[in-house]
Scaffold this motif. Structure first.
Motif, PDB file in Angstrom:
ATOM      1  N   LYS A 144       0.816  -1.226   0.000  1.00 44.05           N
ATOM      2  CA  LYS A 144       0.000   0.000   0.000  1.00 44.05           C
ATOM      3  C   LYS A 144       0.847   1.274   0.000  1.00 44.05           C
ATOM      4  O   LYS A 144       0.314   2.370   0.164  1.00 44.05           O
ATOM      5  N   LEU A 145       2.161   1.118  -0.155  1.00 43.35           N
ATOM      6  CA  LEU A 145       3.029   2.291  -0.014  1.00 43.35           C
ATOM      7  C   LEU A 145       2.830   3.274  -1.171  1.00 43.35           C
ATOM      8  O   LEU A 145       2.858   2.894  -2.335  1.00 43.35           O
ATOM      9  N   GLU A 146       2.625   4.562  -0.814  1.00 42.87           N
ATOM     10  CA  GLU A 146       2.409   5.589  -1.841  1.00 42.87           C
ATOM     11  C   GLU A 146       3.634   6.482  -2.010  1.00 42.87           C
ATOM     12  O   GLU A 146       3.877   7.010  -3.091  1.00 42.87           O
ATOM     13  N   ALA A 147       4.395   6.689  -0.925  1.00 41.55           N
ATOM     14  CA  ALA A 147       5.592   7.540  -1.043  1.00 41.55           C
ATOM     15  C   ALA A 147       6.569   7.219   0.075  1.00 41.55           C
ATOM     16  O   ALA A 147       6.172   6.881   1.199  1.00 41.55           O
ATOM     17  N   PHE A 148       7.845   7.342  -0.261  1.00 38.90           N
ATOM     18  CA  PHE A 148       8.924   7.148   0.719  1.00 38.90           C
ATOM     19  C   PHE A 148       9.743   8.433   0.708  1.00 38.90           C
ATOM     20  O   PHE A 148      10.317   8.809  -0.314  1.00 38.90           O
ATOM     21  N   ILE A 149       9.772   9.141   1.850  1.00 36.01           N
ATOM     22  CA  ILE A 149      10.476  10.440   1.894  1.00 36.01           C
ATOM     23  C   ILE A 149      11.719  10.283   2.769  1.00 36.01           C
ATOM     24  O   ILE A 149      11.631   9.956   3.958  1.00 36.01           O
ATOM     25  N   HIS A 150      12.844  10.536   2.160  1.00 29.37           N
ATOM     26  CA  HIS A 150      14.129  10.370   2.858  1.00 29.37           C
ATOM     27  C   HIS A 150      14.693  11.741   3.229  1.00 29.37           C
ATOM     28  O   HIS A 150      14.834  12.617   2.370  1.00 29.37           O
ATOM     29  N   ILE A 151      15.005  11.911   4.530  1.00 24.51           N
ATOM     30  CA  ILE A 151      15.575  13.192   4.957  1.00 24.51           C
ATOM     31  C   ILE A 151      17.099  13.083   4.928  1.00 24.51           C
ATOM     32  O   ILE A 151      17.696  12.279   5.645  1.00 24.51           O
ATOM     33  N   SER A 152      17.682  13.900   4.090  1.00 24.08           N
ATOM     34  CA  SER A 152      19.141  13.944   4.032  1.00 24.08           C
ATOM     35  C   SER A 152      19.603  15.294   4.592  1.00 24.08           C
ATOM     36  O   SER A 152      18.932  15.864   5.454  1.00 24.08           O
ATOM     37  N   THR A 153      20.721  15.817   4.120  1.00 23.43           N
ATOM     38  CA  THR A 153      21.163  17.135   4.563  1.00 23.43           C
ATOM     39  C   THR A 153      21.721  17.914   3.373  1.00 23.43           C
ATOM     40  O   THR A 153      22.292  17.301   2.446  1.00 23.43           O
ATOM     41  N   ALA A 154      21.566  19.221   3.412  1.00 24.34           N
ATOM     42  CA  ALA A 154      22.091  20.068   2.335  1.00 24.34           C
ATOM     43  C   ALA A 154      23.614  19.995   2.298  1.00 24.34           C
ATOM     44  O   ALA A 154      24.239  20.398   1.318  1.00 24.34           O
ATOM     45  N   PHE A 155      24.207  19.465   3.400  1.00 23.28           N
ATOM     46  CA  PHE A 155      25.669  19.411   3.479  1.00 23.28           C
ATOM     47  C   PHE A 155      26.222  18.045   3.048  1.00 23.28           C
ATOM     48  O   PHE A 155      27.400  17.776   3.251  1.00 23.28           O
ATOM     49  N   SER A 156      25.367  17.193   2.473  1.00 25.68           N
ATOM     50  CA  SER A 156      25.886  15.883   2.053  1.00 25.68           C
ATOM     51  C   SER A 156      26.941  16.045   0.956  1.00 25.68           C
ATOM     52  O   SER A 156      27.797  15.184   0.796  1.00 25.68           O
ATOM     53  N   ASN A 157      26.874  17.159   0.234  1.00 26.86           N
ATOM     54  CA  ASN A 157      27.900  17.418  -0.785  1.00 26.86           C
ATOM     55  C   ASN A 157      28.628  18.728  -0.488  1.00 26.86           C
ATOM     56  O   ASN A 157      28.880  19.528  -1.388  1.00 26.86           O
ATOM     57  N   CYS A 158      28.964  18.920   0.790  1.00 22.54           N
ATOM     58  CA  CYS A 158      29.560  20.205   1.184  1.00 22.54           C
ATOM     59  C   CYS A 158      30.979  20.369   0.655  1.00 22.54           C
ATOM     60  O   CYS A 158      31.590  21.417   0.831  1.00 22.54           O
ATOM     61  N   ASN A 159      31.486  19.322  -0.008  1.00 22.74           N
ATOM     62  CA  ASN A 159      32.781  19.466  -0.669  1.00 22.74           C
ATOM     63  C   ASN A 159      32.644  20.272  -1.963  1.00 22.74           C
ATOM     64  O   ASN A 159      33.639  20.692  -2.543  1.00 22.74           O
ATOM     65  N   LEU A 160      31.391  20.510  -2.403  1.00 16.56           N
ATOM     66  CA  LEU A 160      31.151  21.342  -3.594  1.00 16.56           C
ATOM     67  C   LEU A 160      30.706  22.723  -3.146  1.00 16.56           C
ATOM     68  O   LEU A 160      30.174  22.883  -2.047  1.00 16.56           O
ATOM     69  N   LYS A 161      30.884  23.704  -4.031  1.00 15.24           N
ATOM     70  CA  LYS A 161      30.474  25.062  -3.659  1.00 15.24           C
ATOM     71  C   LYS A 161      29.049  25.359  -4.144  1.00 15.24           C
ATOM     72  O   LYS A 161      28.247  25.969  -3.457  1.00 15.24           O
ATOM     73  N   HIS A 162      28.781  24.878  -5.356  1.00 11.77           N
ATOM     74  CA  HIS A 162      27.421  25.015  -5.890  1.00 11.77           C
ATOM     75  C   HIS A 162      26.793  23.622  -5.952  1.00 11.77           C
ATOM     76  O   HIS A 162      27.384  22.702  -6.523  1.00 11.77           O
ATOM     77  N   ILE A 163      25.633  23.505  -5.361  1.00 15.13           N
ATOM     78  CA  ILE A 163      25.035  22.166  -5.251  1.00 15.13           C
ATOM     79  C   ILE A 163      23.660  22.158  -5.910  1.00 15.13           C
ATOM     80  O   ILE A 163      22.802  22.990  -5.589  1.00 15.13           O
ATOM     81  N   ASP A 164      23.500  21.253  -6.859  1.00  9.30           N
ATOM     82  CA  ASP A 164      22.207  21.135  -7.550  1.00  9.30           C
ATOM     83  C   ASP A 164      21.329  20.099  -6.869  1.00  9.30           C
ATOM     84  O   ASP A 164      21.812  19.291  -6.064  1.00  9.30           O
ATOM     85  N   GLU A 165      20.067  20.101  -7.266  1.00  6.01           N
ATOM     86  CA  GLU A 165      19.135  19.127  -6.669  1.00  6.01           C
ATOM     87  C   GLU A 165      19.251  17.787  -7.398  1.00  6.01           C
ATOM     88  O   GLU A 165      18.294  17.304  -8.001  1.00  6.01           O
TER      89      GLU A 165
END
Ligand SMILES: CCCCCCCCCCCCCCCCCCCCCCCC(=O)SCCNC(=O)CCNC(=O)[C@H](O)C(C)(C)COP(=O)(O)OP(=O)(O)OC[C@H]1O[C@@H](n2cnc3c(N)ncnc32)[C@H](O)[C@@H]1OP(=O)(O)O
Ligand SMILES: NC(=O)C1=CN([C@@H]2O[C@H](COP(=O)(O)OP(=O)(O)OC[C@H]3O[C@@H](n4cnc5c(N)ncnc54)[C@H](OP(=O)(O)O)[C@@H]3O)[C@@H](O)[C@H]2O)C=CC1
Length: 515
Positions: A144-165
């Protein structure tokens, strides 16, 4: 009528990390806006001598849930606490519970994580990567699963300066990392950790990036979305402003500054302080849950939940406003008067750490020893300095996060949903927010009574007088020592004293003449 609120009505929702900072606010909002939801399953473990039921009872009876109890009086019946330890291979969930979860769950919000910056890689991988993989495996068995929402962090790629979605790949596959944790011993893991995390500052950001890769690789036919909040701060508006219950992010340092322990901090005043209120993160999360389930985007969408490119505030402005708030709303029993400065170079940081942090702690501990008490300030100061060194990376850099998906979602919402699930931080007034944040820390974290403010102000006045007295005594001692050793100092001293004497005689003479 809010479409999002209506969507969650009648749903069975599974939340991991529901006892955490974000998880509690998520549950609160769900119950308040969709009191007709069927059930919230929370995967949790007993902690600090409390059973699952005691922990749930404590959460529901906290100030945060006061409004919920008005709109959803049977909230107790709608929470199903399920014993689970995400450190175990199968989460240690009982067969019956697992059966119920698999057959009933409609939406999953995966918030649980270790957010510590100093966790050994093995622990961080277990919680932030392996547990995510296992939860996805469970999700794939939920008809019956309709959606799975995973909470990550905006800093998961903090080795980059500009981060896309987008999800960026890490050099070593998460599956290989998970496997290697099974047979490598701790000393080898410690040795290879710096090589694996590369130009990221800690195991947290690295394992959150691996977690995202796992989500992408194991998504199968699931409707999945990833949310990347930046630095999550106290509530902005809901259920009331300023609510916060842990020391992560800026909160711990605000306490340290308000209590007078933190006097200098290596930070770049112009760097963007990308703080995002926890209720904003929750509103976006619920909107994403709805959108993912109803619109079923073809690929896994990533949503940045950040403030910097909508309504930037920098650390300098934040620091000044925090200090200004301490004038109005001081914390009780401060060690020293709140005053802190940003320093920019390593030498000055070392200097201030020695003079303003370590030396007062040593003097105070000496005083405690003399009065027969146990010294504790040096230990506390060492912890603070360790925390500062771990947070330094984030307060001396700025990042740019693109927010196309978040803006797209905003435009998809009805005016009513934009109001009820507001995640538009352009409307946020930073000065007001920071003041409420400090006030919230005082009330909900430190549990200090507002009636104690006059006494706290009085205490700060006493500290100011002690400070002046101490400085004057220090100056006099230094001067006395100098005079004893140098002819030049004696001459200067003689000159100053005779000059003052002449000035005094002149004023006395002129006042006698006037009479
Ligand atoms: C111009 C004028 C300037 C004036 C400036 C003055 C005002 C200052 C205001 C400005 C503030 C600027 C602050 C910037 C902060 C930036 C943070 C950036 C973070 C970005 C990260 C990305 C976001 C995320 O995705 S994750 C969430 C963030 N995670 C964290 O914050 C976790 C950090 N915490 C840890 O890693 C650990 O807790 C650690 C290493 C700090 C401590 O570990 P340790 O084992 O030593 O202790 P604990 O067992 O955890 O706790 C012991 C003790 O310390 C207390 N404590 C815990 N955390 C903190 C903390 N963050 N700050 C202070 N104290 C903390 C804890 O409660 C325990 O106390 P007890 O009394 O012993 O119980
Ligand atoms: N706070 C922030 O600034 C930011 C947070 N995030 C992300 O948001 C999410 C939530 O963070 P936040 O609420 O702040 O974190 P908290 O540390 O407050 O909460 C973590 C949650 O995970 C649970 N958990 C940890 N280990 C286990 C385990 N072995 N078994 C079961 N549950 C476990 C904790 O349960 P328990 O109470 O039993 O310990 C708690 O409920 C995380 O994914 C984090 O990466 C992203 C950006 C910034």
């Amino acid at each position: 009528m809010s479409m999002i609120a209506a969507f969650y009505g009648g749903k069975s929702i599974l939340i991991t990390g529901a006892t955490g900072f974000l998880g509690k606010v998520l549950m609160e909002k769900l119950f308040r806006t969709s009191p007709d939801l069927k059930v919230i399953y929370i995967l949790m473990r007993p902690k600090a001598g409390q059973t699952l039921q005691q922990r749930v009872f404590q959460i529901l009876n906290s100030k945060l849930f006061e409004k919920v109890k008005e709109v959803c009086p049977n909230v107790h019946e709608k929470i199903r606490a399920i014993y689970a330890d995400l450190n175990h291979s199968d989460f240690a969930i009982s067969k019956e519970d697992m059966q119920e979860l698999l057959s009933c769950t409609n939406i999953v919000f995966h918030c649980a994580a270790t957010v510590r910056f100093d966790d050994p890689l093995r622990r961080a991988v277990q919680l932030n990567v392996t547990a995510t993989q296992q939860l996805l495996l469970m999700a794939s068995q939920m008809p019956k699963l309709e959606a799975f929402i995973h909470i990550s962090t905006a800093f998961s790629n903090c080795n980059l300066k500009h981060i896309d979605e987008v999800i960026y790949p890490c050099p070593v596959e998460p599956k290989k990392i998970i496997q290697s944790m099974e047979w490598l011993d701790d000393s080898i893991i410690d040795e290879i950790t710096p090589k694996l995390i590369g130009d990221r500052p800690n195991t947290y950001t690295y394992t959150k990036a691996l977690g995202e890769m796992v989500v992408q690789q194991e998504s199968g036919n699931l409707n999945i979305a990833i949310i990347r909040p930046s630095i999550v701060g106290a509530t902005w508006q809901e259920p009331f402003p300023g609510w916060v219950d842990n020391l992560n992010g800026p909160s711990g340092l605000i306490i340290a500054a308000g209590k007078g322990f933190l006097r200098a901090i290596k930070a770049t005043p112009m760097a963007v302080a990308d703080v995002i209120p926890v209720d904003t993160v929750v509103n976006l999360t619920l909107a994403v849950g709805w959108y993912t389930a109803v619109h079923r985007p073809k690929s896994t969408l990533v949503y940045h939940c950040t403030s910097g490119n909508f309504n930037p505030c920098n650390w300098g402005k934040m620091g000044i406003q925090v200090l200004a708030t301490f004038e109005k709303i001081p914390f009780e029993r401060a060690f020293r008067r709140p005053y802190a400065d940003f320093t920019s170079n390593n030498f000055m940081t070392q200097y201030w750490n020695a003079v303003s942090h370590r030396a007062p702690a040593i003097i105070y501990d000496f005083y405690l020893r003399l009065t027969g008490r146990k010294p504790r300030m040096t230990k506390l100061m060492n912890r603070l300095l360790k925390t500062l060194s771990l947070l330094e990376y984030f307060i001396n850099r700025s990042w740019e996060w693109s927010t196309y998906n978040t803006e797209m979602l905003m435009s998809e919402l009805s005016p009513e949903d934009q109001r009820v699930f507001n995640f538009d931080v352009r409307q946020l007034n930073w000065l007001e927010y920071i003041e409420n944040y400090v006030l919230g820390i005082k009330k909900y974290l430190l549990k200090e009574d507002m009636a104690g403010i006059p006494e706290a102000k009085q205490h700060l006045k006493r500290l100011r007088n002690i400070h002046y007295l101490f400085n004057t005594a220090l100056l006099l001692i230094a001067w006395r020592l100098l005079i004893a050793r140098s002819q030049m100092a004696r001459n200067v001293w003689f000159f100053i004293v005779s000059f003052c004497y002449k000035l005094l005689s002149y004023f006395r003479a002129s006042s006698t003449l006037k009479v």
